[in-house]
Design a protein around this motif. Structure first.
Motif, PDB file in Angstrom:
ATOM      1  N   TYR A 179       0.797  -1.263   0.042  1.00 51.05           N
ATOM      2  CA  TYR A 179       0.018   0.028   0.003  1.00 51.05           C
ATOM      3  C   TYR A 179       0.893   1.169  -0.068  1.00 51.05           C
ATOM      4  O   TYR A 179       0.551   2.294  -0.625  1.00 51.05           O
ATOM      5  N   ALA A 180       1.878   1.196   0.899  1.00 51.85           N
ATOM      6  CA  ALA A 180       2.758   2.508   0.996  1.00 51.85           C
ATOM      7  C   ALA A 180       3.370   2.507  -0.242  1.00 51.85           C
ATOM      8  O   ALA A 180       3.599   3.819  -0.714  1.00 51.85           O
ATOM      9  N   GLU A 181       4.028   1.487  -1.086  1.00 50.22           N
ATOM     10  CA  GLU A 181       5.055   1.566  -2.219  1.00 50.22           C
ATOM     11  C   GLU A 181       4.084   1.855  -3.437  1.00 50.22           C
ATOM     12  O   GLU A 181       4.477   2.616  -4.323  1.00 50.22           O
ATOM     13  N   GLU A 182       3.071   1.196  -3.602  1.00 50.49           N
ATOM     14  CA  GLU A 182       2.246   1.095  -4.918  1.00 50.49           C
ATOM     15  C   GLU A 182       1.205   2.428  -4.795  1.00 50.49           C
ATOM     16  O   GLU A 182       0.977   2.884  -5.904  1.00 50.49           O
ATOM     17  N   ARG A 183       0.653   2.749  -3.786  1.00 49.95           N
ATOM     18  CA  ARG A 183      -0.528   3.838  -3.699  1.00 49.95           C
ATOM     19  C   ARG A 183      -0.113   5.089  -3.086  1.00 49.95           C
ATOM     20  O   ARG A 183      -0.994   6.056  -3.221  1.00 49.95           O
ATOM     21  N   THR A 184       1.091   5.265  -2.582  1.00 50.84           N
ATOM     22  CA  THR A 184       1.542   6.466  -1.918  1.00 50.84           C
ATOM     23  C   THR A 184       0.545   7.480  -1.648  1.00 50.84           C
ATOM     24  O   THR A 184       0.162   8.336  -1.855  1.00 50.84           O
ATOM     25  N   PRO A 185      -0.252   6.752  -0.216  1.00 43.07           N
ATOM     26  CA  PRO A 185      -1.326   7.445   0.055  1.00 43.07           C
ATOM     27  C   PRO A 185      -1.067   8.947   0.631  1.00 43.07           C
ATOM     28  O   PRO A 185      -1.901   9.784   0.526  1.00 43.07           O
ATOM     29  N   GLU A 186       0.321   9.088   1.123  1.00 43.65           N
ATOM     30  CA  GLU A 186       0.792  10.395   1.366  1.00 43.65           C
ATOM     31  C   GLU A 186       0.470  11.531   0.352  1.00 43.65           C
ATOM     32  O   GLU A 186       0.266  12.656   0.790  1.00 43.65           O
ATOM     33  N   ALA A 187       0.555  10.908  -0.705  1.00 43.44           N
ATOM     34  CA  ALA A 187       0.694  11.965  -1.801  1.00 43.44           C
ATOM     35  C   ALA A 187      -0.805  12.595  -2.292  1.00 43.44           C
ATOM     36  O   ALA A 187      -1.086  13.511  -2.847  1.00 43.44           O
ATOM     37  N   GLU A 188      -1.920  11.634  -1.849  1.00 40.03           N
ATOM     38  CA  GLU A 188      -3.105  11.940  -2.246  1.00 40.03           C
ATOM     39  C   GLU A 188      -3.724  12.595  -1.076  1.00 40.03           C
ATOM     40  O   GLU A 188      -4.740  13.355  -1.290  1.00 40.03           O
ATOM     41  N   ALA A 189      -3.277  12.424   0.129  1.00 40.31           N
ATOM     42  CA  ALA A 189      -4.093  13.064   1.323  1.00 40.31           C
ATOM     43  C   ALA A 189      -3.859  14.438   1.132  1.00 40.31           C
ATOM     44  O   ALA A 189      -2.889  15.173   0.913  1.00 40.31           O
ATOM     45  N   ASP A 190      -5.008  15.062   2.048  1.00 43.37           N
ATOM     46  CA  ASP A 190      -4.809  16.526   2.090  1.00 43.37           C
ATOM     47  C   ASP A 190      -4.041  16.837   3.354  1.00 43.37           C
ATOM     48  O   ASP A 190      -3.614  17.962   3.625  1.00 43.37           O
ATOM     49  N   LEU A 191      -4.264  15.704   4.468  1.00 43.54           N
ATOM     50  CA  LEU A 191      -3.156  16.014   5.563  1.00 43.54           C
ATOM     51  C   LEU A 191      -2.643  14.755   5.875  1.00 43.54           C
ATOM     52  O   LEU A 191      -3.227  13.704   5.929  1.00 43.54           O
ATOM     53  N   VAL A 192      -1.245  14.790   6.151  1.00 41.94           N
ATOM     54  CA  VAL A 192      -0.619  13.742   6.598  1.00 41.94           C
ATOM     55  C   VAL A 192      -0.280  13.844   8.178  1.00 41.94           C
ATOM     56  O   VAL A 192       0.510  14.694   8.401  1.00 41.94           O
ATOM     57  N   VAL A 193      -0.439  12.964   8.706  1.00 39.19           N
ATOM     58  CA  VAL A 193      -0.077  12.815  10.354  1.00 39.19           C
ATOM     59  C   VAL A 193       0.672  11.519  10.490  1.00 39.19           C
ATOM     60  O   VAL A 193       0.418  10.461  10.232  1.00 39.19           O
ATOM     61  N   LEU A 194       1.796  11.999  10.940  1.00 42.66           N
ATOM     62  CA  LEU A 194       2.935  11.035  11.459  1.00 42.66           C
ATOM     63  C   LEU A 194       2.168  10.485  12.926  1.00 42.66           C
ATOM     64  O   LEU A 194       2.127  11.045  13.746  1.00 42.66           O
ATOM     65  N   SER A 195       2.127   9.150  12.685  1.00 43.45           N
ATOM     66  CA  SER A 195       1.494   8.399  13.772  1.00 43.45           C
ATOM     67  C   SER A 195       2.156   7.167  14.570  1.00 43.45           C
ATOM     68  O   SER A 195       1.575   6.297  14.793  1.00 43.45           O
ATOM     69  N   ASP A 196       3.569   7.224  14.303  1.00 40.17           N
ATOM     70  CA  ASP A 196       4.380   6.173  15.053  1.00 40.17           C
ATOM     71  C   ASP A 196       4.066   6.331  16.616  1.00 40.17           C
ATOM     72  O   ASP A 196       3.679   4.816  16.969  1.00 40.17           O
ATOM     73  N   HIS A 197       3.591   7.337  17.234  1.00 46.59           N
ATOM     74  CA  HIS A 197       3.311   7.281  18.522  1.00 46.59           C
ATOM     75  C   HIS A 197       1.844   8.003  18.377  1.00 46.59           C
ATOM     76  O   HIS A 197       1.905   9.011  18.569  1.00 46.59           O
ATOM     77  N   PRO A 198       0.796   7.327  18.287  1.00 46.83           N
ATOM     78  CA  PRO A 198      -0.335   8.016  18.359  1.00 46.83           C
ATOM     79  C   PRO A 198      -0.975   9.166  19.121  1.00 46.83           C
ATOM     80  O   PRO A 198      -1.657  10.096  18.978  1.00 46.83           O
ATOM     81  N   ASP A 199      -0.427   8.783  20.531  1.00 51.24           N
ATOM     82  CA  ASP A 199      -0.720   9.924  21.418  1.00 51.24           C
ATOM     83  C   ASP A 199       0.327  11.180  21.341  1.00 51.24           C
ATOM     84  O   ASP A 199       0.044  12.097  21.963  1.00 51.24           O
ATOM     85  N   ARG A 200       1.069  11.131  20.414  1.00 48.97           N
ATOM     86  CA  ARG A 200       2.046  12.165  20.161  1.00 48.97           C
ATOM     87  C   ARG A 200       2.309  12.484  18.979  1.00 48.97           C
ATOM     88  O   ARG A 200       3.306  12.108  18.096  1.00 48.97           O
ATOM     89  N   PRO A 201       1.177  12.778  18.070  1.00 52.18           N
ATOM     90  CA  PRO A 201       1.304  12.968  16.555  1.00 52.18           C
ATOM     91  C   PRO A 201       2.116  14.053  16.211  1.00 52.18           C
ATOM     92  O   PRO A 201       2.235  15.146  16.775  1.00 52.18           O
ATOM     93  N   ALA A 202       2.155  14.151  14.870  1.00 52.79           N
ATOM     94  CA  ALA A 202       2.703  15.096  14.168  1.00 52.79           C
ATOM     95  C   ALA A 202       2.399  15.533  12.998  1.00 52.79           C
ATOM     96  O   ALA A 202       2.094  14.381  12.180  1.00 52.79           O
ATOM     97  N   VAL A 203       2.022  16.726  12.402  1.00 54.66           N
ATOM     98  CA  VAL A 203       1.692  17.146  11.039  1.00 54.66           C
ATOM     99  C   VAL A 203       2.742  17.337  10.025  1.00 54.66           C
ATOM    100  O   VAL A 203       3.631  18.029  10.543  1.00 54.66           O
ATOM    101  N   ARG A 204       2.886  16.402   8.878  1.00 56.18           N
ATOM    102  CA  ARG A 204       3.703  16.973   7.920  1.00 56.18           C
ATOM    103  C   ARG A 204       3.090  17.868   6.871  1.00 56.18           C
ATOM    104  O   ARG A 204       2.150  17.562   6.250  1.00 56.18           O
ATOM    105  N   ARG A 205       3.675  19.050   6.662  1.00 55.03           N
ATOM    106  CA  ARG A 205       2.976  19.960   5.851  1.00 55.03           C
ATOM    107  C   ARG A 205       3.965  20.235   4.624  1.00 55.03           C
ATOM    108  O   ARG A 205       5.017  20.077   4.549  1.00 55.03           O
TER     109      ARG A 205
END
Length: 205
Positions: A179-205
């Motif tokens: 999914y990550a490699e073929e569909r590159t969801p981060e390129a389609e999304a209006d907002l990308v949230v780095l969620s390795d630690h869901p209680d401490r998210p970060a927004v990539r702008r």
């Protein structure tokens, strides 16, 4: 590219602001693997939208799976089928996304299929007003042509996903890799949230 740490409450506000910037009905996809808790985020965003006077309906992609005879045709642990064949995209469009779209009837069905009992839900249709919001939450949603107006991708690294997925779900890891490699969801999304630690998210702008 800028990465901005945010609190969970601030993340809810950011998503709500995305929705509020669009007039009329809005179809929002919140996409992420289970450890990122997309459904919980959808519920919090819906609660905030309701306090602002907008009707919001939360729809779980898990309630729009194909019957077991179809999605498990190649076995219970086939990652390729999990990626490409589990979601009933046709039913989701027919019962939710198309009616909630421009010119749609506004009559949406929040749940279609009970995957545990493997039978149809006996759910009632909901009438979405002219400014209503549908929040579709689940995994592997982007890059498949679903008619949504906005999307948020909760991104989790392969290492974090491997570490946090329950043992009985680890067979899905290759599907998330594809999914990550073929569909590159981060390129389609209006907002990308780095969620390795869901209680401490970060927004990539």
């Amino acid at each position: 590219m800028q990465i901005t740490p945010v609190t969970p409450a601030r993340l809810v506000d950011e998503v709500v602001e995305l929705v509020d910037a669009r007039p009329g009905r809005v179809r929002l996809a919140l996409d992420g693997p289970p450890p990122t808790r997309p459904l919980a985020l959808a519920e919090r965003v819906a609660d905030e939208l309701r306090t602002r006077g907008r009707m919001a309906v939360v729809v779980s992609a898990g309630d729009f799976l194909r019957p077991a005879s179809l999605r498990l045709e190649f076995g219970r642990e086939d990652p390729d089928e999990f990626l490409d064949g589990w979601l009933d995209a046709g039913g989701l469009c027919r019962e939710v996304l198309d009616p909630a779209g421009p010119g749609g009837s506004g009559r949406v069905l929040p749940r279609l299929w009970d995957a545990v009992a493997d039978r149809a839900h006996r759910d009632r249709y909901v009438e979405l007003p002219a400014d209503g919001v549908v929040l579709l939450a689940g995994a592997l949603l982007l890059g498949r042509g679903l008619p949504v107006d906005l999307s948020v991708h909760l991104e989790m690294s392969a290492a974090a996903l491997s570490r946090t997925l329950p043992d009985d779900e680890r067979w899905t890891l290759p599907a998330y890799g594809r999914y990550a490699e073929e569909r590159t969801p981060e390129a389609e999304a209006d907002l990308v949230v780095l969620s390795d630690h869901p209680d401490r998210p970060a927004v990539r702008r």
